[in-house]
Design an enzyme around this catalytic site. Structure first.
Site, PDB file in Angstrom:
ATOM      1  N   HIS A 176      -2.277  -4.787   0.829  1.00  0.00           N
ATOM      2  CA  HIS A 176      -1.456  -5.602  -0.084  1.00  0.00           C
ATOM      3  C   HIS A 176      -0.279  -6.236   0.657  1.00  0.00           C
ATOM      4  CE1 HIS A 176      -3.292  -4.687  -3.997  1.00  0.00           C
ATOM      5  NE2 HIS A 176      -3.495  -3.475  -3.541  1.00  0.00           N
ATOM      6  N   GLN A 189      -8.759  -7.390  -4.624  1.00  0.00           N
ATOM      7  CA  GLN A 189      -8.276  -8.661  -5.153  1.00  0.00           C
ATOM      8  C   GLN A 189      -8.869  -9.871  -4.420  1.00  0.00           C
ATOM      9  OE1 GLN A 189      -6.240  -6.011  -4.531  1.00  0.00           O
ATOM     10  NE2 GLN A 189      -5.961  -5.468  -6.680  1.00  0.00           N
ATOM     11  N   ASP A 202      -1.612   1.722  -1.128  1.00  0.00           N
ATOM     12  CA  ASP A 202      -2.658   1.532  -2.132  1.00  0.00           C
ATOM     13  C   ASP A 202      -3.763   0.596  -1.652  1.00  0.00           C
ATOM     14  OD1 ASP A 202      -3.710   1.935  -4.683  1.00  0.00           O
ATOM     15  OD2 ASP A 202      -2.805   0.102  -5.442  1.00  0.00           O
ATOM     16  N   GLU A 203      -5.003   0.933  -1.973  1.00  0.00           N
ATOM     17  CA  GLU A 203      -6.162   0.046  -1.931  1.00  0.00           C
ATOM     18  C   GLU A 203      -6.388  -0.667  -0.592  1.00  0.00           C
ATOM     19  OE1 GLU A 203      -6.755  -1.239  -6.564  1.00  0.00           O
ATOM     20  OE2 GLU A 203      -5.467  -2.502  -5.341  1.00  0.00           O
ATOM     21  N   VAL A 204      -6.548   0.089   0.482  1.00  0.00           N
ATOM     22  CA  VAL A 204      -6.982  -0.495   1.753  1.00  0.00           C
ATOM     23  C   VAL A 204      -8.503  -0.507   1.760  1.00  0.00           C
ATOM     24  CG1 VAL A 204      -7.064  -0.158   4.246  1.00  0.00           C
ATOM     25  CG2 VAL A 204      -4.911   0.168   3.015  1.00  0.00           C
TER      26      VAL A 204
END
Length: 840
Positions: A427, A469, A513-515
């Site tokens: 992110h 995303q 978060d969210e790698v």
């Protein structure tokens, strides 16, 4: 200087050339795009069949090449039914439509094309920000007219939802004012007594010297309703309002006593005194802030109160879409009124960097600006419908150093701790692209060492990945020494801001978060670390490598590390599949983790991390994510991947046993009986590691302050209740039927209290755009019956298909269902209204 004929000729040639470049092949205003959802779950794919219509209102045909239309969506693709339009992903949520080989759009003509997109459940799913770019003017975007039509099965879905809401609302019974808690959140103990105190501007405030700042705050707040600030003194026992110190009271606790002759607030600390003051403000009539009052009657009451949790947090995402500084100031006033004590600021993400860092101007010159771009060298891509213009206030913006210091001071005066978050290593696209621009500038200047100083990506990395995303270039390369130089620089500048503000800094949140999978696998820099550091066994272990370094850096500055749950996890291979498990190497180091993932299969995660020794802030998506839509209605804005969150979801949340009241999963499907029977429970040590709760409001859909406040309120009241109030009896009652009955009674009482509290927000701190609940309705025995979640609103209706106004007929009891197109709407005393409910 005398202008020669040659000079004038050159000017004319330049003007002609410029004019030719600016001339477009057709007038974009002549083009109109209609996006129609034709069929949900097309061919059982889960996708929606979309009919895209281009209408040419001009007097000449639209060329079959030389232009593209850019827009934002969660996903779209050509359906393969025709070749009129080609859809391609640019990056992230940015897509573009281009003419296909069969494209033809004559003057006055219409062209239809079939596309597929992800499922469209509500207004959030519609694509946004359509604009056209000509190949010969690649740096400029022209917004185009767009209409949406989502009629597929909508009427039937809305009727089913109306019936569901009606049945839920049946639990709400009217409760008299004197049977409700005197303030919100509910105090530990209170006693209502007869009589009232008459508050006027002539009333004096006497304070212990240690509470002088809080006393001045109270005087200032009362001036807003009384027109004049009461005088503040010390040691005046005859004063109408006394703020006194009792060191035996717990640090955040207070005692508030209102009699007909005097108001007394007792506390041991300034924080406790402040909360007593906030409760006193909440005893004022909710309409008091509408205009200056000569006097106000405050009912006599005795309140003894203290918070359940020491961490009562709200997370504000100002990265995806930006909110102006004044909205943060308003929010702080709101949070402090309802006794939150933490404001977690999400300051960066893929779509924006929102704070000025001295010495790194590119972070705000590039990273805070969104608009049409070819290569992200001048700004970031326009995400979330922010469009081609970088001046868009939702897509672009940042807080200056002075702004942030002002926010810190304002929050600190209201006993709110600000936790700054810098999302890393994923992110992080806004930071990466900003430092790329810096790198290119300095390399061109021949300053290679300086160029590499803050670089965030391995320029030779060939890894392939795609984030949730949709970005393929948003992860910092944690093998680079320059990454730690950059983050140390950011940390030290934040420390300096807090120091200048005179506000303590305890932690910085570094995300985690969210790698996505695939990251770093083909990076020479990572390969070099694996070769040189034998403790790092594989690419997945770069995670521990990174956060260990960050933890060490923060400890050296006497700060602790905060992050999302992944900070406490590691990726391992079990039975040939990669899984995330608790990383015990980082436990018992005072690392604070916000645990959001309680989705199916991960329900135990928060308790696992707490039992292992991590300090856990419960941030459960299914109950506390305020960006989730209120319900399934097509008109409701908000996400839904974690379910739907109305005010009842955070109210029903049981921190130490959140399995108990979980009735449905993230898809809205009922959870079978016994599903949680063998789930991990908190140990005594784990229970001690639960710091509190946090409610995030992610900003993908928040393109204005009104939309931010709509999703925030009234949900925030329920979060405040659960973070502050004592553990309710229904939460610990073991008899299932009795527990449910107790819950229904408590929920009804709470809904009544919120209904009476909402009018305060019409004017407090400038007023808030809270959501008025949409009515519930049912067709029964040929009649329509309707109700509301919150008492006190008036239901009005029309039978001719028109939108109800505040002069439409009042709905009372029931009306015949047959033969009419009936629309219902709820109205408050100030004219504020709900969404329209259509029946028949």
């Amino acid at each position: 200087m005398k202008k020669t004929p040659l000079y004038i000729l050159l000017l004319l040639l330049f003007a002609v050339n410029t004019s030719a470049q600016n001339k477009t092949p057709f007038n974009v205003a002549d083009l109109k795009l209609t996006w129609q959802s034709a069929e949900e779950n097309h061919l059982n794919s889960g996708d929606t069949h979309v009919i895209l219509t281009l209408s040419n209102k001009g007097k000449k045909p639209i060329p079959a090449s030389g232009w593209s239309i850019y827009f934002n969506t969660g996903g779209a693709k050509s359906a393969g039914i025709d070749s009129n339009i080609i859809v391609k992903q640019v990056n992230g949520d940015v897509f573009k439509l281009s003419p296909g080989k069969s494209f033809a759009l004559r003057a006055g003509g219409v062209l239809k094309s079939d596309l597929r997109t992800g499922n469209i459940k509500n207004a959030t799913d519609f694509p946004k920000g359509f604009y056209l770019v000509f190949d010969k003017q690649p740096g400029k975007g022209f917004p185009i007219k767009t209409e949406f039509d989502n009629t597929a099965n909508i009427d039937e879905r809305e009727k089913q939802l109306a019936e569901k809401v009606y049945n839920q609302n049946q639990l709400i019974k009217s409760v008299p004012e004197n049977e409700l808690p005197p303030v919100l959140p509910t105090p530990v103990k209170y006693t209502r007594e007869l009589g009232t105190f008459n508050l006027t501007s002539a009333v004096k405030i006497s304070t212990a010297a240690v509470f002088a700042k809080e006393a001045r705050y109270l005087a200032s707040e009362l001036s807003k309703v009384l027109g004049k600030a009461p005088a503040v003194a010390t040691g005046d026992k005859s004063a109408g309002i006394m703020i006194e110190q009792d060191k035996a009271i717990a640090p955040e606790a207070y005692e508030l006593k209102v009699t007909s002759s005097q108001i007394t607030i007792m506390a041991s600390t300034a924080t406790g005194a402040f909360y007593g003051i906030q409760s006193l403000k909440l005893l004022l009539p909710p309409t008091a802030w509408a205009s200056v009052q000569q006097d106000l009657k405050i009912s006599n009451v005795i309140i003894t109160d203290a918070p359940r949790f020491g961490h009562r947090a709200f997370m504000m995402d100002i990265a995806r879409n930006f909110q102006q500084k004044q909205e943060v100031i308003k929010l702080i006033d709101l949070l402090s009124l309802y006794k939150f004590n933490v404001l977690h600021l999400h300051l960066n993400d893929d779509e924006g960097w929102r704070i000025q860092i001295p010495g790194l101007p590119e972070l705000t010159e590039i990273g805070s600006q969104r608009g049409h771009t070819i290569n992200a060298k001048n700004r970031l891509h326009p995400s979330y419908g922010s469009g081609p213009d970088a001046a868009n206030k939702a897509g672009s913006g940042f807080y200056t150093r002075a702004d942030y210091i002002e926010i810190l001071k304002y929050a600190n005066d209201r006993h709110i701790k600000v936790i700054p978050e810098f999302e890393t290593p994923g992110h992080a696209r806004a930071a990466i692209k900003s430092m790329d621009v810096r790198y290119d500038r300095l390399m061109k200047a021949g300053k290679a060492a300086e160029a590499n100083k803050y670089l965030l990506r391995d320029v030779n990395d060939k890894s392939v990945y795609r984030s949730v995303q949709g970005w393929d270039d948003n992860v910092i390369n944690v093998a680079l020494p320059s990454v730690y130089t950059f983050l140390t620089k950011v940390t030290d500048e934040i420390i300096a801001m807090h120091k200048e503000a005179g506000v303590p800094l305890e932690t910085i949140h570094f995300g985690g978060d969210e790698v996505p999978a695939g990251v770093w696998e083909k990076s020479p820099a990572v390969a070099n670390v694996l070769k040189q550091d034998t403790s790092v066994k594989n690419v997945d272990e770069m995670w521990h490598y990174y956060f260990s370094k960050i933890n060490t850096m923060l400890k050296a500055r006497k700060l602790y590390l905060s992050g999302w749950e992944e900070v406490g996890l590691r990726k391992v291979t079990i039975d040939g599949k990669k899984q995330m498990i608790v990383d015990t190497r980082m436990a018992d180091q005072n690392i604070h983790v916000d645990v959001w993932n309680n989705l199916s299969g991960n329900e135990e995660l928060a308790y696992k991390l707490a039992n292992a020794g991590y300090k856990v802030v419960l941030t459960n998506v299914t109950n506390l994510y305020l960006d989730l839509a209120y319900n399934e209605s097509i008109s409701e804005r908000g996400q839904y991947w974690g379910g739907y969150v109305d005010m009842n979801k955070p109210y029903a949340f049981i921190p130490y046993n959140y399995y108990k009241n979980q009735k449905e999963n993230e898809e809205g499907k009922p959870i079978p009986a016994g599903y949680f029977d063998n789930k991990l429970q908190l140990t005594d040590a784990g229970r001690a590691n639960i710091l509190g709760i946090q409610a995030p409001l992610w900003s993908e859909t928040l393109i204005s302050a009104d939309k931010f406040e709509y999703l925030l309120l009234p949900k925030l009241f329920a979060v405040a209740e659960r973070a502050w109030a004592v553990d309710p009896d229904w939460a610990t009652e073991k008899d299932v039927a009795l527990s449910e009955s107790m819950y229904n009674t408590a929920w009804s009482t709470f809904a009544n209290k919120v209904a009476r509290e909402l009018p305060r927000l019409n004017n407090y701190a400038g007023g808030f755009n809270y959501r008025v609940p949409t009515p519930g309705a049912i067709i029964k025995d040929g009649n329509i019956e309707a109700n509301m979640q919150l008492p006190g609103f008036v239901l009005r209706y029309t039978t001719n298909g028109s939108i109800p106004t505040n002069t439409s007929k009042i709905f009372s009891g029931k009306i015949p269902a047959a033969g009419n197109t009936i629309k219902l709407r709820a109205f408050g005393a100030n004219g504020r209204s709900s969404s329209v409910l259509k029946l028949n």
